[in-house]
Design a protein around this motif. Structure first.
Motif, short mmCIF file in Angstrom:
data_model
loop_
_atom_site.label_atom_id
_atom_site.label_comp_id
_atom_site.label_asym_id
_atom_site.label_seq_id
_atom_site.Cartn_x
_atom_site.Cartn_y
_atom_site.Cartn_z
N ALA A 24 -9.48 34.66 6.92
CA ALA A 24 -9.76 35.95 7.12
C ALA A 24 -11.51 34.74 6.72
N ALA A 25 -11.49 33.39 5.58
CA ALA A 25 -12.70 32.68 5.68
C ALA A 25 -12.81 32.26 6.69
N LEU A 26 -12.23 31.73 7.30
CA LEU A 26 -12.99 30.92 8.52
C LEU A 26 -13.46 31.87 9.79
N ARG A 29 -16.49 32.65 8.10
CA ARG A 29 -18.06 31.85 8.35
C ARG A 29 -18.55 31.26 9.61
N ARG A 30 -17.52 31.74 11.19
CA ARG A 30 -17.90 31.77 12.25
C ARG A 30 -18.81 32.67 12.52
N HIS A 31 -18.45 33.97 12.00
CA HIS A 31 -19.27 35.26 12.37
C HIS A 31 -19.70 36.30 11.20
N ASP A 32 -20.42 35.65 11.17
CA ASP A 32 -21.10 36.10 9.19
C ASP A 32 -21.08 37.57 9.20
N ARG A 33 -21.58 38.45 10.45
CA ARG A 33 -21.25 39.58 10.27
C ARG A 33 -20.24 40.26 10.02
N PHE A 34 -19.45 39.75 9.50
CA PHE A 34 -17.74 40.62 9.65
C PHE A 34 -17.93 40.70 7.63
N LYS A 35 -17.75 41.51 7.67
CA LYS A 35 -17.40 42.22 6.49
C LYS A 35 -15.80 42.64 5.94
N PHE A 36 -14.98 42.77 5.22
CA PHE A 36 -13.27 43.22 5.11
C PHE A 36 -13.13 43.63 3.46
N LEU A 37 -12.21 44.54 3.30
CA LEU A 37 -11.26 45.20 2.22
C LEU A 37 -10.52 44.13 2.14
N LEU A 38 -9.74 43.09 1.69
CA LEU A 38 -8.92 42.43 1.47
C LEU A 38 -8.20 43.81 0.65
N GLY A 305 3.36 36.74 12.28
CA GLY A 305 3.95 36.75 10.89
C GLY A 305 3.82 34.71 11.17
N SER A 306 4.18 33.70 11.54
CA SER A 306 4.46 32.70 11.45
C SER A 306 2.84 31.89 11.47
N ALA A 307 1.76 32.65 12.32
CA ALA A 307 0.14 32.67 12.63
C ALA A 307 -0.32 31.35 11.42
N SER A 308 -1.21 30.75 11.37
CA SER A 308 -2.01 29.31 10.58
C SER A 308 -2.87 30.39 10.51
N ALA A 309 -4.11 29.75 9.55
CA ALA A 309 -5.25 29.68 9.37
C ALA A 309 -6.30 30.84 11.12
N VAL A 316 -8.81 38.23 13.66
CA VAL A 316 -9.54 39.11 13.32
C VAL A 316 -10.82 38.48 14.58
N ALA A 317 -11.44 37.43 14.96
CA ALA A 317 -12.44 38.01 15.66
C ALA A 317 -11.91 38.97 16.77
N LEU A 318 -11.28 38.79 17.50
CA LEU A 318 -10.51 40.03 18.13
C LEU A 318 -10.68 41.49 18.12
N THR A 319 -10.51 42.18 16.92
CA THR A 319 -10.49 42.99 16.39
C THR A 319 -12.51 43.01 15.94
N ALA A 320 -12.88 42.47 15.66
CA ALA A 320 -14.32 42.37 15.29
C ALA A 320 -14.61 43.03 17.03
N ARG A 321 -14.22 42.15 17.78
CA ARG A 321 -14.02 42.46 19.00
C ARG A 321 -14.18 43.94 20.17
N LEU A 322 -13.24 44.34 19.59
CA LEU A 322 -12.99 45.55 19.72
C LEU A 322 -13.53 46.91 19.05
N LEU A 323 -14.04 46.42 18.19
CA LEU A 323 -14.92 47.74 17.53
C LEU A 323 -16.32 46.86 18.22
N GLU A 324 -17.22 46.20 18.53
CA GLU A 324 -18.01 46.18 18.62
C GLU A 324 -17.51 46.25 20.24
#
Length: 351
Positions: A24-26, A29-38, A305-309, A316-324
């Protein structure tokens, strides 16, 4: 313009909090428009956020006392939806506290919770699990269903095609994605009655839909890049996906062994390293991470499940794009053009 915040199941996946927060942090850093509920264990999340001030400033924590385990049955997980990080992340989407949810946890439990909380959209009988697969073409391939529905009739397959095409228009940018049904042959006479009936319906509805239906394709042609959406039932789709993933690992391991077999091979590796690095990048599942549950009244994305950061960041970027790009509304509009009610009635009448 900021996007609706994304609920992250911080406890899911093989490594849980560390990788999910780093991912999520990465992404932040790539897209400063992202906001999260952790969502998850508050103490562990706060500790992980100490080294990610940029993410901490864009996030809110929702404490969840429980976690869905990897081997937990969906029925068991549903009973604890109100106390688990996965269940509370999905509920945040239902309540409008988040625009989408991302989890690397138990796939069956995630589907069951998402379907119960968000429900399927009008015109869709069953949600489908879809993912992007790498190809030799200019863009990735959208494939569905990948395991959510082991048995599907022609109506389900047509609905999957509509949803997959809407997703592909966002992922590939094509106005009319090329759509095919997975079959045991490309000839029009091949396949089960359901596949044949689905093909007939898609040909008949082609003028109403933003897709180019091209008939059938076989599993050995998935990576060629001449098709944008491949539609199948979850049983065949899951087998095909795992065969593709297994072949990719086989090729990577075979190359690794070959280059380490002798001094000449090691020298050859140094010369060919740019090509092998490109191959590694293309086959790395972290670069294509994020399976989408299509057909729900909300966006839910499953990270491996075994995804890296890096993999989590890409999900997360894909999710944001689907929302956008308003994926859910696009599917609803396509179903309206298809005339979903008339389609459902005609399908039942034909039974």
């Amino acid at each position: 313009m900021s996007l609706p915040r994304i609920a992250i199941d911080a406890m899911g996946g093989d490594e849980g909090v560390r990788v999910m927060i780093e991912g999520a942090a990465l992404a932040r850093r790539r897209h400063d428009r992202f906001k999260f509920l952790l969502v998850g264990d508050e103490d562990r999340i706060r500790a992980a956020l100490e080294v990610h001030p940029n993410l901490r400033a864009a996030s809110e924590i929702l404490h969840a006392p429980d976690v869905v385990t990897g081997d937990e049955k969906p029925t068991q997980a549903l009973r604890r939806a109100k106390t688990t990080s996965m269940g509370l992340a999905i509920n945040a989407v239902k309540q409008g506290d988040a625009g989408a949810a991302v989890s690397a946890g138990n796939t069956g439990a995630l589907m069951a919770m998402a379907k119960l909380a968000l429900r399927t959209m009008p015109g869709i009988d069953r949600p489908a699990l879809s993912a992007l697969l790498p190809t030799l073409g200019d863009s990735d391939l959208v494939m569905l269903d990948l395991g959510a529905n082991t048995e599907c009739d022609e109506r389900n397959l047509v609905q999957f095609a509509v949803m997959g095409a809407a997703y592909s228009r966002i992922a590939t940018g094509r106005e009319r994605p090329r759509v095919r049904l997975l079959n045991i042959g490309s000839e029009e006479t091949k396949g089960t009655e359901d596949i044949q009936a689905a093909a007939a319906m898609l040909r008949e509805a082609a003028d109403k839909l933003s897709m180019a239906f091209d008939g059938f394709t076989e599993a050995d042609k998935l990576g060629r890049g001449d098709v944008d959406v491949v539609v199948t039932d979850g049983f065949s789709g899951n087998i095909a996906l795992k065969a593709v993933e297994g072949t990719a690992r086989f090729v990577a391991d075979l190359l690794r062994r070959s280059f380490a077999s002798s001094l000449r091979s090691k020298f050859g590796f140094l010369i060919s390293r740019p090509a092998t690095e490109l191959l590694k990048h293309h086959l790395d599942p972290n670069n294509h991470n994020g399976a989408v549950f299509l057909g729900l009244n909300g966006v839910v994305v499953k990270s491996h499940g075994s995804a890296s950061a890096l993999g989590v960041a890409n999900a997360v970027a894909l999710t944001a794009r689907l929302l956008e790009e308003n994926l859910t509304e696009r599917i609803k509009a396509d179903l309206a053009r298809l005339g979903a009610d008339n389609f459902r009635k005609s399908a039942k009448a034909a039974e």
